[in-house]
Every structure is written in C-alpha cells, then in structure tokens.
Design an enzyme around this catalytic site. Sequence first.
Site, short mmCIF file in Angstrom:
data_model
loop_
_atom_site.label_atom_id
_atom_site.label_comp_id
_atom_site.label_asym_id
_atom_site.label_seq_id
_atom_site.Cartn_x
_atom_site.Cartn_y
_atom_site.Cartn_z
N SER A 1 0.22 -39.94 30.29
CA SER A 1 0.69 -38.64 29.58
C SER A 1 -0.49 -37.69 29.59
O SER A 1 -1.18 -37.29 30.37
CB SER A 1 1.36 -38.96 28.40
OG SER A 1 2.19 -37.94 28.07
N HIS B 1 4.19 -38.22 32.41
CA HIS B 1 4.96 -37.32 31.71
C HIS B 1 4.95 -35.73 32.01
O HIS B 1 3.76 -35.44 31.82
CB HIS B 1 4.87 -37.43 30.26
CG HIS B 1 5.18 -38.77 29.78
ND1 HIS B 1 4.54 -39.29 28.37
CD2 HIS B 1 5.85 -39.97 30.14
CE1 HIS B 1 5.05 -40.47 27.96
NE2 HIS B 1 5.91 -40.77 29.26
N ASP C 1 5.04 -44.45 24.71
CA ASP C 1 5.88 -44.96 25.62
C ASP C 1 4.87 -45.93 26.67
O ASP C 1 3.74 -45.78 27.02
CB ASP C 1 6.19 -43.53 26.70
CG ASP C 1 7.07 -44.15 27.83
OD1 ASP C 1 8.12 -44.81 27.66
OD2 ASP C 1 6.86 -43.25 28.90
#
Length: 341
Positions: A15, A42, A134
Amino acid sequence: MDALVQRDVVVVAASAGGIEALRTLLGNLPAGLPASVLVVLHISPRAGSALPGILDRAGPLKSAAAQDGEPLRHGRVYVAPPDLHLLVDDAFVRLSRGPRHNGHRPAADPLFLSAAAFAGPRTLAVILSGTLDDGARGCAEVERRGGLVAVQDPEESPFDGMPRAAIAATRRPAVSSVPGIAEWIVRECVGTRAAGEVAVDRRLQHELAAFFSARPQEPPPGRLSAFTCPDCNGPLYEVAAPPSGHYQCMVGHAWSMESMVDGQSEAVERAFWVAILRIEERLRLLTRMLGHAEERGQVLTVRRLRQQTARDRDALETLRHLQSQIGREVPAPVTHGDERR
C-alpha cells in the site's frame, strides 16, 4: 503419505510506500522464476494504468495488468487493475468487482484468501510497506493451509502498519529486507516440498463466493454483531477467523477491527458533512424568511425566526468543531503474537 508440491504461486501486497518496494522486489527476481507472481497495490479506482509498465521495467519478469480468465504461467507478474480484485481460481486468474475488503478494491485479503483456498501449500505470501492491516488475515490463512509468509522488515518500511499486522497474525513469518525476500522467494520456489493433504475449507469457500458469483446466498458463518457496515450500512456478522476475527455483511464487505475503525471514521465524517450542508441550507432559508417578515412588520415571527437562526448557528459551529476532530486519534492496533519479532 505426504504429497510433493512446488511453491509456485507468489502473492504480493503493498500500500502506501509500496511502489519502490515492489520495484526492488521484482528487480531481484530472475527471468526464469518457476512461479506466477500476483500483485495487489492499494490504488484509487480512478488511477491510471501506469503501474504494470513501471513494474515491467523493474526487472526481467514480464509484468502486465491481469486479464480475467487467463491461465497462471510461470515467470509472469499479474498486476491487479484499479477497482478490481485480483484472485486465484485453481490454475487461472480471476478479476472481480466484488465487495470491498478493509475499504479497498483491489485488496490484499481476497487475493491471499483465494490463494490459500486453491493453491494451499504451493503459496508464498509477501507483505510490503503499507498502513493498517489489510493482508494480515490472508497471511494467517496462507500459513494455516501450508503456505509460507514473508514480510518486509518494519524497520525499513516507509509505512509499517501492514508489515507489523502480518507479523502479529502469523507464527513463522520470514522478516527481511526486500532484496532478502526476493532471495527467499527464489529459494522456496526451487524443487518440491512434502505437504500434507489440505481439506476443502467451506468457510473460505463461502467468503470467496461473494467474488466468484453475484453474492452469498446465506448469512456469513458467524454471530450477528451490534455493528453496521461502513460501506453499505447493513448488519455485520462477527466471523471467527484467525488472527482475531473479522466482520462481514450480507453483501460481502469484510473488515478487520482496525480497518473498520478507519472506515467508521470516514462514514462519520461523511455524515457530519451532510448535516453541515443541511443546516447551512436551513440557515439560508431562515434568513430569507426573516427578511420577508421584517419587511411586513411581523414582530412575533421575526422574534421566532431570529431565535431559530441563533440556535442553528450554534449547532453549525458545534458540528464544524466536532467534524474537525474526527479521526485525529486512532487507537493503537491490538497485536497478537511476539511483538519483538
């Protein structure tokens, strides 16, 4: 007797701060890598298509945006497109506009869960720089089903939330620099390993059904919680899953506790902005009505409208103050496992 398997499915998630880590990782993998590499970063749904080209130039492996239904091939890098989940479906790549996980699409957990379900002990899972958690649950499932996990050293990660969450969620992660993770992938992909038989996991199948079909036909396998989904406002079920449980709604949106705190902050902020907008509109109407009443000499009406206007201005000031405080303090994530790793 244990079966022999080759670890040939590599799933990678990153991310914030992750592009440079991905470039370094792929730059250290050889052209003849006997594995397929699937990458989730992401990104905004409105992001362009530059990432596959950036990663393609990073090293000898061919990188391209994943195409739904294409077969998994060794020596290839499959990159999740914007606003689509990337999944493993037996020997094929699948793309899905299924429900967001932890507020993201693409997200790490759906990719990792699908690899755990379909590739089991053949899976190598890698977590790089990023915020929140995540991928942590996906790493735990990969490990539970016989795969291995590697995590970028939090001390060298520009953003250490995802690495620390993955370390806390797993029992035996390989924690290393990004070049060290590349060496680990090459080493683990060579030859075959003994692996016990992994049974079909109905809980994983139920969750993945939200991506492979229109929607789950039954409530999630858990107890109804007191919370609602930040994405759709539907009731959330608390599903018992490693490392610390997660929440899932009937649509299929899924949240860890940490990600749900973040998602609820966004939902509350949106609600505040709606309330602020409505009060501002009401004040404009009251001001117009007050002007008409003053022109007509309606003394009692003028007094009532001035009182309402004053109350609404006070409420608006309070809402603006509260809105400015949303999300300023986020509780530290609850860790599971040895924090010293």
